[in-house]
Design an enzyme around this catalytic site. Structure first.
Site, PDB file in Angstrom:
ATOM      1  N   HIS A 122       0.858  -1.182   0.000  1.00 63.42           N
ATOM      2  CA  HIS A 122       0.000   0.000   0.000  1.00 63.42           C
ATOM      3  C   HIS A 122       0.896   1.234   0.000  1.00 63.42           C
ATOM      4  CE1 HIS A 122      -2.925   2.922   1.619  1.00 63.42           C
ATOM      5  NE2 HIS A 122      -3.881   2.066   1.309  1.00 63.42           N
ATOM      6  N   ASP A 199       3.051  -4.689   8.292  1.00 63.27           N
ATOM      7  CA  ASP A 199       1.795  -3.966   8.111  1.00 63.27           C
ATOM      8  C   ASP A 199       0.660  -4.977   8.248  1.00 63.27           C
ATOM      9  OD1 ASP A 199      -0.520  -2.810   7.130  1.00 63.27           O
ATOM     10  OD2 ASP A 199       0.395  -1.967   5.336  1.00 63.27           O
ATOM     11  N   GLN A 202      -4.531  -5.647   7.025  1.00 57.40           N
ATOM     12  CA  GLN A 202      -5.459  -6.628   6.447  1.00 57.40           C
ATOM     13  C   GLN A 202      -5.374  -7.995   7.114  1.00 57.40           C
ATOM     14  OE1 GLN A 202      -7.728  -5.822   4.190  1.00 57.40           O
ATOM     15  NE2 GLN A 202      -6.976  -3.749   3.799  1.00 57.40           N
ATOM     16  N   LYS A 225     -10.548  -1.653  10.334  1.00 57.64           N
ATOM     17  CA  LYS A 225     -10.561  -2.917   9.597  1.00 57.64           C
ATOM     18  C   LYS A 225     -10.736  -4.108  10.546  1.00 57.64           C
ATOM     19  CE  LYS A 225      -7.420  -0.858   6.204  1.00 57.64           C
ATOM     20  NZ  LYS A 225      -8.277  -0.640   5.035  1.00 57.64           N
ATOM     21  N   CYS A 364      -4.752   2.114  -3.881  1.00 60.79           N
ATOM     22  CA  CYS A 364      -3.556   2.701  -3.259  1.00 60.79           C
ATOM     23  C   CYS A 364      -2.342   1.784  -3.403  1.00 60.79           C
ATOM     24  CB  CYS A 364      -3.795   3.038  -1.797  1.00 60.79           C
ATOM     25  SG  CYS A 364      -4.998   4.352  -1.536  1.00 60.79           S
TER      26      CYS A 364
END
Length: 406
Positions: A122, A199, A202, A225, A364
């Protein structure tokens, strides 16, 4: 398997209509919907005990502080951090990455050093590193990926050297669904002395997370999220590393003592939490974590996997002009694809007319789209409250669109 119909009753928005059709919400990769317990927590705070935290000696301040810090404890257990002090509240994944780049990166990067990120990142895990690299004379290098959307691990290993100071990779791709082999990445990067940031935007709501077992140096994610509010997230960092990092912002709470002769800084985690925090959303985030724990992350993930499998097979069978982008062996619940001779934006608009929400565009991840020679894709991203019937409506809508374009 979870009782999906019972789960859906927890989400008020799922009973609404869009353009005269029942809402079919397949944009969970962007943000998922919020259960009533999270919505109620926001209202209860503002109606019942609105007060600043850590600073007051009165009843409301005590109650707010207790609820605020309970979220930190819940997060510590949720990702199995060694201490609650290793959990830093942020506005989300993006701020967490920027914090690390502008503190650890600013202190430890020098001219000629390298930062490795994957091609599927991203933008929020690319741009912060580019900014600090430009300032320090370092270089950001992309790890190549295969046509299936998987990191080419042999190429990653070839890129490792003593020059590499930071490796920052996504745990699960927002655009492809690919789950990266972060355990192996961390192990190999550490062998060369590099620090690793994961990261988890997700992955935190879908995959088991144990930061001690992973041995990552940093882990970041966003509440919105994870069934929580927007504008809220966290950074995990190993205590010793966080202690050595300079503050990110100056202000109240992050100080121990201030004078015009100099300032000493607070202990963890408050050293990185300047100013009045996002109290209501932090408290509501705690309710979101409790919600995931109540329903069971593993059970929710099993349903999501079944939905993804069903949708993937049905798309291949009933929409032969569709091409799936990202067919990794290990994926979270993301189905990204294009349809021959139809622009992704047109597909998104026509699905919306039937109450079906998907995301279209580059998500993105422009470098990733460039890797595939695409402007963008259609992305359906699923959550535990989605149903097989919703997938049927989605595929039926796609079939109608393809026929329209003849």
């Amino acid at each position: 398997m979870i009782d999906v119909e019972q789960l859906r009753k927890e989400f008020p928005i799922l009973s609404t209509e869009v353009n005269g059709h029942p809402l079919t919400y397949f944009d969970n990769g962007a943000t998922n919907q919020k259960p009533k317990v999270v919505i109620d927590a926001l209202e209860e705070y503002y109606k019942g005990y609105n007060s600043n935290v850590h600073r007051g000696a009165h009843t409301l301040a005590d109650k707010a502080t207790g609820a605020f810090e309970e979220t930190r404890t819940l997060l510590q257990k949720f990702i199995n951090a060694a201490k609650s002090e290793e959990i830093i509240f942020t506005s989300g994944t993006t701020e967490g990455i920027n914090l690390v780049a502008q503190t650890y990166g600013k202190t430890n990067l020098s001219k000629g050093d390298e930062i490795l990120v994957s091609t599927m990142e991203h933008h929020s895990n690319i741009v912060p590193w580019q900014l600090i690299a430009a300032e320090k004379g370092a270089t950001v290098r992309p790890i190549p990926i295969s046509d299936k959307g998987e990191i080419i691990f042999e190429e990653f290993e070839k890129m490792l050297s003593d020059k590499v100071k930071i490796v920052s990779v996504v745990h699960a791709s927002n655009a492809l669904g690919t789950v990266n082999p972060v355990e192996k990445i961390i192990e190999r990067a550490h062998a060369f002395g590099a620090k690793v940031l994961i990261d988890g935007a997700q992955s935190a709501a879908h995959l088991p997370i144990d930061v001690q077992e992973l041995d990552c140096d940093f882990f970041v994610s966003s509440a919105h999220k994870m069934f929580g509010p927007t504008g809220m997230g966290f950074l995990y960092g190993k205590e010793a590393i966080l202690n050595d990092m300079p503050p990110y912002m100056g202000g109240g709470e992050m100080i121990k003592e201030v004078s015009f002769d100099g300032t000493s800084f607070n202990t963890l985690p408050y050293k990185f939490e300047a100013g009045t925090p996002n109290i209501a959303d932090t408290i509501a985030f705690g309710k979101a974590i409790e919600f995931i724990n109540k329903w069971g992350k593993e059970e929710m993930a099993a349903h999501e996997a079944a939905i993804l499998k069903y949708a993937t097979e049905k798309l291949k069978k009933e929409v032969p002009t569709a091409k799936i982008i990202g067919e990794a062996e290990n994926k979270v619940c993301v189905l990204s694809f294009i349809i021959e001779n139809i622009h992704n934006y047109d597909v998104g608009m026509m699905l919306d007319a039937r109450g079906i929400a998907v995301r279209t565009g580059h998500h993105c991840t422009q470098p990733l789209m460039a890797r595939y020679g695409l402007e963008g894709t259609i992305r359906a991203s699923f959550s535990a409250y989605n149903t097989f019937e919703e997938v049927d409506r989605f595929i039926e809508g796609l079939v109608r669109i393809v026929k329209m374009f003849g």
